[in-house]
Design a protein around this motif. Structure first.
Motif, PDB file in Angstrom:
ATOM      1  N   HIS A 260      -1.400  -6.392   6.336  1.00  0.00           N
ATOM      2  CA  HIS A 260      -1.378  -4.939   6.783  1.00  0.00           C
ATOM      3  C   HIS A 260      -2.706  -5.151   7.984  1.00  0.00           C
ATOM      4  O   HIS A 260      -2.061  -4.557   9.074  1.00  0.00           O
TER       5      HIS A 260
ATOM      6  N   ILE B 223       2.910   0.717   8.010  1.00  0.00           N
ATOM      7  CA  ILE B 223       2.267   1.298   6.785  1.00  0.00           C
ATOM      8  C   ILE B 223       3.409   1.528   5.587  1.00  0.00           C
ATOM      9  O   ILE B 223       3.187   1.525   4.566  1.00  0.00           O
TER      10      ILE B 223
ATOM     11  N   TYR C  67       3.833  -1.752   3.970  1.00  0.00           N
ATOM     12  CA  TYR C  67       2.862  -1.859   3.000  1.00  0.00           C
ATOM     13  C   TYR C  67       2.794  -1.222   1.830  1.00  0.00           C
ATOM     14  O   TYR C  67       2.709  -1.692   0.533  1.00  0.00           O
TER      15      TYR C  67
END
Length: 84
Positions: free
Chosen positions: A60, A67, A70
């Motif tokens: 990440h 995001i 992730y």
């Protein structure tokens, strides 16, 4: 190491560690009649989940995955490592 090789290396690490979590859990279940072995395998699974989480954080931060991805892929390791 170029960016393509680095992505492959990170992907390979994540794949190996995340698979290890499930194999340790399965082995703990199979050896459940031996409490010490069962607990040891659960601890191993927890360690592998933490390793997976570390590699996901690395990915990440350094490869800049979104995001949403992730969070999607880190959720299982966060659940395994959740404290009581």
């Amino acid at each position: 190491m170029d960016e393509r090789q680095e992505k492959f290396s990170l992907t390979d690490q994540i794949r190996r560690y995340s698979r290890s979590v499930y194999t340790n859990l399965a082995e703990a279940w199979r050896k459940g009649m031996y409490q010490a072995v069962f607990i040891n395998k659960l601890k191993d699974a927890k360690k592998e989940a933490a390793e997976t989480q570390t590699w996901l954080e690395n990915l990440h931060c350094h490869v800049n995955i979104p995001i949403s991805q992730y969070l999607k892929y880190s959720r299982p390791s966060l659940i395994v490592n959740k404290e009581k």
